[in-house]
Design an enzyme around this catalytic site. Structure first.
Site, short mmCIF file in Angstrom:
data_model
loop_
_atom_site.label_atom_id
_atom_site.label_comp_id
_atom_site.label_asym_id
_atom_site.label_seq_id
_atom_site.Cartn_x
_atom_site.Cartn_y
_atom_site.Cartn_z
N GLU A 94 -29.85 48.86 -40.44
CA GLU A 94 -29.44 50.68 -39.86
C GLU A 94 -31.16 50.41 -38.84
O GLU A 94 -32.06 49.84 -39.61
CB GLU A 94 -29.07 51.20 -40.44
CG GLU A 94 -27.57 51.41 -41.26
CD GLU A 94 -27.69 52.45 -41.92
OE1 GLU A 94 -29.00 53.67 -42.04
OE2 GLU A 94 -26.73 53.10 -42.74
N ASP A 123 -27.40 35.12 -6.90
CA ASP A 123 -26.84 35.95 -7.55
C ASP A 123 -27.47 36.86 -8.50
O ASP A 123 -29.23 37.10 -8.08
CB ASP A 123 -26.34 34.98 -8.87
CG ASP A 123 -24.18 35.47 -9.01
OD1 ASP A 123 -23.83 36.43 -8.84
OD2 ASP A 123 -23.60 34.38 -9.41
N ASP A 164 -20.26 32.77 -4.59
CA ASP A 164 -18.52 34.10 -4.77
C ASP A 164 -18.44 34.77 -3.74
O ASP A 164 -19.55 35.17 -3.12
CB ASP A 164 -18.09 34.23 -6.65
CG ASP A 164 -19.20 35.16 -6.90
OD1 ASP A 164 -19.68 36.32 -6.23
OD2 ASP A 164 -19.72 35.05 -8.56
N LYS A 173 -14.35 30.00 -5.26
CA LYS A 173 -14.20 29.45 -6.19
C LYS A 173 -12.95 30.25 -7.14
O LYS A 173 -12.69 31.59 -6.67
CB LYS A 173 -16.04 29.13 -6.93
CG LYS A 173 -15.73 31.25 -7.60
CD LYS A 173 -16.83 31.16 -8.59
CE LYS A 173 -16.84 32.04 -9.57
NZ LYS A 173 -17.82 32.75 -10.18
#
Length: 321
Positions: A44, A223, A174, A197
């Site tokens: 924690e 990118d 992309d 792609k």
């Protein structure tokens, strides 16, 4: 607060990237706020603030990078701590926003985890978010509080402009990065190309085609992030095989997980330029990698937020630079 403007501010840091937080605070002319973030024996997280934040403007610098769940919980607990200490305003400074790739339902029964994280940050008590290059711009709309979405492209573009490379072409790896590539091409006054792609499964990509003229050019692939580096190295190798003179690559967020470093080392990439939104271990800083700092732009944005100044010039396009 006086006449709607805060009279004081403090910058705090979690454990995810204290080096960046210290650099930001130094540029702003302040020491980091005194706080400790530790763990109990069961894992924690324990947060202790060692100075008052009552009524002041608080900035918590914490990219939610690996280990993402620990760093996210640290951020939430720090927000809760300063909220309960009566901070005047709480600004979550998240240079890298984890879970951003899960921004929509791509198929049935998918979660939209980017929205869940936004809900958690707001529920914890944040009043404002400063971040950079979200994987999907619509994530800004997941928040019901102001979001300042900074952009890393101008830092990368200035670096390549200073290299005085000729016959340039900016390449989007992309279709999702086309706008980013177009903005960089506008700044550098050169054409763009797009890699077509497909992604058969997560963290894997296959090059289908190159749209644009890259033969004989110095190509720069841009990118928002480099994770396993499959997309960017496949694109680099493909455009090199199709006649590019040299291939450079750049990205805002250096996630660099799994085989990323090995892929970059073996790829056609001559130089990989990254920003320090995420800390990169020294052993991953190979000769091909150059790291640039985002501290100045975050320091400037935070200063303008504190003084109620305009930060629109820090946001996006080359026309504003």
């Amino acid at each position: 607060m006086k006449n709607g403007v805060f009279t004081d501010y403090k910058v705090f840091s979690g454990n995810s990237h204290p080096g960046l937080a210290e650099e930001i605070a130094s540029i702003m002319g302040r020491p980091l706020g005194k706080a400790t973030v530790n763990k109990f024996s069961d894992g924690e997280i324990s947060v202790n603030l060692w100075e008052t934040v009552r009524g002041i403007d608080v900035y918590i610098v914490q990219p939610t990078c690996n280990p993402v769940n620990d760093n996210l919980m640290e951020l939430l607990i720090m927000i809760d701590a300063v909220k309960r200490a009566s901070a005047g305003r709480i600004n979550a400074v998240i240079p890298y926003y984890g879970y951003a790739r899960q921004d929509r339902k791509a198929k049935a029964r998918d979660p939209i985890t980017a929205k869940l994280v936004a809900n958690l940050i707001m529920a914890a008590g944040a009043d404002r978010v400063l971040t950079m290059d979200l994987h999907a711009n619509q994530i800004q709309g997941y928040f019901d509080i102001p979001v300042d979405h900074l952009v890393g492209m101008p830092i990368l573009a200035r670096y390549f402009k200073d290299k005085n490379l000729d016959n340039l072409c900016i390449v989007s790896p992309d279709h999702g990065s086309v706008t980013r590539a177009r903005n960089m091409a506008e700044f550098l006054n050169c054409p763009i190309a797009i890699v077509d792609k497909r992604r058969p499964e997560p963290n894997k990509s296959e090059i289908m085609n190159i749209i644009g003229d890259i033969a004989g050019r110095n190509c720069i692939i841009i990118d928002d992030m480099v994770d396993t580096a499959g997309t960017i190295t496949n694109a680099a190798n493909a455009i090199k095989d199709m006649g590019a003179s040299n291939v450079f690559a750049c990205a805002t967020h250096p996630v660099l997980s799994g085989p990323a470093i090995e892929r970059i080392e073996k790829s056609a990439i001559s130089e990989m330029v990254i920003l320090n939104t995420i800390p990169v271990p020294e052993e991953k800083m190979i000769d091909k990698i150059v790291s640039l700092s985002v501290a100045p732009i975050f320091a400037e944005a935070m200063t303008r937020v504190f003084t109620n100044g305009s930060i629109s010039k820090l946001f996006d396009t080359p026309r504003s630079l």
